[in-house]
Design a protein around this motif. Sequence first.
Motif, PDB file in Angstrom:
ATOM      1  N   GLU A 340       0.836  -1.195   0.000  1.00  0.00           N
ATOM      2  CA  GLU A 340       0.000   0.000   0.000  1.00  0.00           C
ATOM      3  C   GLU A 340       0.876   1.251   0.000  1.00  0.00           C
ATOM      4  O   GLU A 340       0.653   2.182  -0.771  1.00  0.00           O
ATOM      5  CB  GLU A 340      -0.936   0.033   1.214  1.00  0.00           C
ATOM      6  CG  GLU A 340      -1.864   1.249   1.142  1.00  0.00           C
ATOM      7  CD  GLU A 340      -2.727   1.459   2.373  1.00  0.00           C
ATOM      8  OE1 GLU A 340      -2.706   0.601   3.272  1.00  0.00           O
ATOM      9  OE2 GLU A 340      -3.412   2.500   2.410  1.00  0.00           O
ATOM     10  N   PRO A 345      -2.550  -0.253  -4.260  1.00  0.00           N
ATOM     11  CA  PRO A 345      -3.684  -0.585  -3.386  1.00  0.00           C
ATOM     12  C   PRO A 345      -4.396  -1.877  -3.789  1.00  0.00           C
ATOM     13  O   PRO A 345      -5.022  -2.524  -2.943  1.00  0.00           O
ATOM     14  CB  PRO A 345      -4.625   0.618  -3.523  1.00  0.00           C
ATOM     15  CG  PRO A 345      -4.241   1.266  -4.811  1.00  0.00           C
ATOM     16  CD  PRO A 345      -2.781   0.995  -5.012  1.00  0.00           C
ATOM     17  N   ARG A 374     -11.318  -0.648   3.564  1.00  0.00           N
ATOM     18  CA  ARG A 374     -10.947   0.750   3.313  1.00  0.00           C
ATOM     19  C   ARG A 374     -10.376   0.904   1.892  1.00  0.00           C
ATOM     20  O   ARG A 374     -10.791   1.776   1.124  1.00  0.00           O
ATOM     21  CB  ARG A 374      -9.915   1.193   4.356  1.00  0.00           C
ATOM     22  CG  ARG A 374      -9.331   2.584   4.155  1.00  0.00           C
ATOM     23  CD  ARG A 374      -8.381   2.960   5.293  1.00  0.00           C
ATOM     24  NE  ARG A 374      -7.298   1.990   5.458  1.00  0.00           N
ATOM     25  CZ  ARG A 374      -6.206   1.944   4.690  1.00  0.00           C
ATOM     26  NH1 ARG A 374      -6.068   2.786   3.695  1.00  0.00           N
ATOM     27  NH2 ARG A 374      -5.280   1.021   4.891  1.00  0.00           N
ATOM     28  N   LEU A 375      -9.418   0.022   1.520  1.00  0.00           N
ATOM     29  CA  LEU A 375      -8.793   0.121   0.206  1.00  0.00           C
ATOM     30  C   LEU A 375      -9.793  -0.179  -0.909  1.00  0.00           C
ATOM     31  O   LEU A 375      -9.823   0.513  -1.932  1.00  0.00           O
ATOM     32  CB  LEU A 375      -7.599  -0.836   0.112  1.00  0.00           C
ATOM     33  CG  LEU A 375      -6.371  -0.424   0.933  1.00  0.00           C
ATOM     34  CD1 LEU A 375      -5.265  -1.448   0.775  1.00  0.00           C
ATOM     35  CD2 LEU A 375      -5.884   0.955   0.496  1.00  0.00           C
ATOM     36  N   ASN A 376     -10.639  -1.212  -0.699  1.00  0.00           N
ATOM     37  CA  ASN A 376     -11.622  -1.553  -1.736  1.00  0.00           C
ATOM     38  C   ASN A 376     -12.620  -0.425  -1.938  1.00  0.00           C
ATOM     39  O   ASN A 376     -13.072  -0.187  -3.056  1.00  0.00           O
ATOM     40  CB  ASN A 376     -12.325  -2.864  -1.374  1.00  0.00           C
ATOM     41  CG  ASN A 376     -11.450  -4.076  -1.689  1.00  0.00           C
ATOM     42  OD1 ASN A 376     -10.737  -4.088  -2.700  1.00  0.00           O
ATOM     43  ND2 ASN A 376     -11.483  -5.078  -0.829  1.00  0.00           N
ATOM     44  N   THR A 377     -12.977   0.271  -0.835  1.00  0.00           N
ATOM     45  CA  THR A 377     -13.875   1.416  -0.954  1.00  0.00           C
ATOM     46  C   THR A 377     -13.220   2.528  -1.777  1.00  0.00           C
ATOM     47  O   THR A 377     -13.831   3.111  -2.671  1.00  0.00           O
ATOM     48  CB  THR A 377     -14.238   1.958   0.445  1.00  0.00           C
ATOM     49  OG1 THR A 377     -14.713   0.884   1.233  1.00  0.00           O
ATOM     50  CG2 THR A 377     -15.315   3.022   0.357  1.00  0.00           C
ATOM     51  N   GLN A 378     -11.935   2.807  -1.468  1.00  0.00           N
ATOM     52  CA  GLN A 378     -11.185   3.826  -2.224  1.00  0.00           C
ATOM     53  C   GLN A 378     -11.124   3.475  -3.706  1.00  0.00           C
ATOM     54  O   GLN A 378     -11.294   4.337  -4.572  1.00  0.00           O
ATOM     55  CB  GLN A 378      -9.745   3.924  -1.702  1.00  0.00           C
ATOM     56  CG  GLN A 378      -9.586   4.790  -0.461  1.00  0.00           C
ATOM     57  CD  GLN A 378      -8.178   4.683   0.099  1.00  0.00           C
ATOM     58  OE1 GLN A 378      -7.243   4.294  -0.601  1.00  0.00           O
ATOM     59  NE2 GLN A 378      -8.030   5.010   1.368  1.00  0.00           N
ATOM     60  N   LEU A 379     -10.884   2.203  -3.982  1.00  0.00           N
ATOM     61  CA  LEU A 379     -10.705   1.781  -5.377  1.00  0.00           C
ATOM     62  C   LEU A 379     -11.994   1.920  -6.175  1.00  0.00           C
ATOM     63  O   LEU A 379     -11.970   2.168  -7.373  1.00  0.00           O
ATOM     64  CB  LEU A 379     -10.231   0.321  -5.427  1.00  0.00           C
ATOM     65  CG  LEU A 379      -8.769   0.107  -5.012  1.00  0.00           C
ATOM     66  CD1 LEU A 379      -8.481  -1.360  -4.782  1.00  0.00           C
ATOM     67  CD2 LEU A 379      -7.832   0.678  -6.076  1.00  0.00           C
ATOM     68  N   SER A 381     -14.311   4.269  -5.685  1.00  0.00           N
ATOM     69  CA  SER A 381     -14.725   5.663  -5.886  1.00  0.00           C
ATOM     70  C   SER A 381     -13.813   6.397  -6.859  1.00  0.00           C
ATOM     71  O   SER A 381     -12.735   5.978  -7.166  1.00  0.00           O
ATOM     72  CB  SER A 381     -14.752   6.392  -4.541  1.00  0.00           C
ATOM     73  OG  SER A 381     -13.467   6.401  -3.982  1.00  0.00           O
TER      74      SER A 381
ATOM     75  N   THR B  26     -17.525  -1.135   3.378  1.00  0.00           N
ATOM     76  CA  THR B  26     -16.723  -0.005   3.839  1.00  0.00           C
ATOM     77  C   THR B  26     -16.295  -0.300   5.277  1.00  0.00           C
ATOM     78  O   THR B  26     -16.938  -1.101   5.969  1.00  0.00           O
ATOM     79  CB  THR B  26     -17.525   1.314   3.825  1.00  0.00           C
ATOM     80  OG1 THR B  26     -18.543   1.217   4.830  1.00  0.00           O
ATOM     81  CG2 THR B  26     -18.172   1.559   2.475  1.00  0.00           C
TER      82      THR B  26
END
Lengths: 381, 135
Positions: A340, A345, A374-379, A381, B26
């Motif tokens: 990371e 990510p 957290r990372l999957n959410t970022q990816l 968006s 999330t």
Amino acid sequence: MDEALLRALTPTVIGILVRRGADFAAAEDAVQDALVEAVRVWPDDPPRNPQGWLVTVAWRKFLDAARADASRRHREVRVDSEPVPGPGEAVDDTLQLYFLCAHPSLTPASAVALTLRAVGGLTTRQIAQAYLVPEATMAQRISRAKRTVSDVRFNQPGDVATVLRVLYLVFNEGYSGDVDLAGEAIRLARRLAAMTRHEEVSGLLALMLLHHARRPARTGPDGRLVTLAEQDRGLWNTRLIAEGVDVLQTALTRDRLGEFQAQAAIAALHGDARTVEETDWVQIVEWYDELVRLTHSPVARLNRAVAVGEADGPRAGLAALAGLDPALPRHTAVAAYLHERDGDPVTAARLYAEAARSASSLPERDHLTRQAARLNTQLRS
Amino acid sequence: MTKYLLLKHYRGAPASFNDVPMDKWTPEEVSDHMQYMQDFATRLEGTGEFVDGQALSPEGTFVRYDGEGRPPVTDGPFAETKDLIAGWMVIDVETYERALELAGELSAAPGAGGKPIHEWLELRPFLTAPPTITE
């Protein structure tokens, strides 16, 4: 009712009984009986000399048991041949007790249980609660341990290293029930440090103080794991940190480095940093080099890779990780973290999810799942 | 009062309604899910209906005695039930209906999008010792 006093007196009283001729197992039983009576009697009728009271009552219990025992004759002959009891050097006896309870012939679990009871003065119920096993199970474990060491002579010098391992096991155990095992391990290490000038005893004491100082910040109110970088450093106990650093520095001046001193030095460098950014990662890597040299421990190498990642960047950390066995505990989590930070990510999220599946504790699993989430959410968006 | 075992499964049960792997949620959804289960247990402690609950690692091994002086056998093939049991909770309730109600409530723990995951839970009553006095 001063329970702390009772616990502090326990090993001394066992030592006195043994010097008077009781064997260890019988002495330990007799002192437990005396403690139970003290809990009953003292609140209404506190003794003027608590230690003398305990010795008298425990000795009477021992004699009662010895008389009732089939080996009565044998024991009484031995008791008769013993010198007249006197005040004596109680401190030495307690040190012997540490060695006996951590005897190499015992399994780690048995050594821990026996140490907590005979040296720590905890009741079987308290130890059972702390380890989340039924009281009967713990009672059996302790009886078996006492049988195992029953033939060990009480006057042989023991190995400090095995005692330290046992105290470290106690410290690392989570706690439930009414006894904080981390605090108990620190208390026993303090007493041990007062009896011997062994530098690794100081090293372990310093290490435990420094870790204990950060405990209030290590978990959130919901039991969630808080990483070192995210901890509220205002919650750290600065008094314990100062004491730990002090104990460590005194030990280091003796110039006989061991693994506990090296680990304590690393903990001290973390404890010294008022912010994450202030952390002296270069010096931490140097201490990990010492630790790896001293122990050849794969876990130390893994932690070193994390420190290298902070000191020299994630690529260097991944390079340090490359030579290590991927089956090591937390290897996948470390790889995820370094990937990371290296700007990958996608790989990091996959590795965090993988690490979560093999996590050995629930807070750790939840923490790693959140990292992946957290990372999957970022990816997305 | 009867004790019931509520079993959470990794796999093996029919897919839940809101079937998104946890690492795709999330972080807040993960936290809410944990919090829901914790609140559930705390509330049952308050009503005196909670006995115990533990999570289990997905690792598991079948073991069988293989004769005098031989190491135990651990090789398959087996139906891999280690896939099955993720954790359990034991409750002690007055009626079967109450056990059903609570299992349903636990299955409504929120998941992705904050919506209930509709997870299948297995509910099994404990066998008890025979009464000393029968009327």
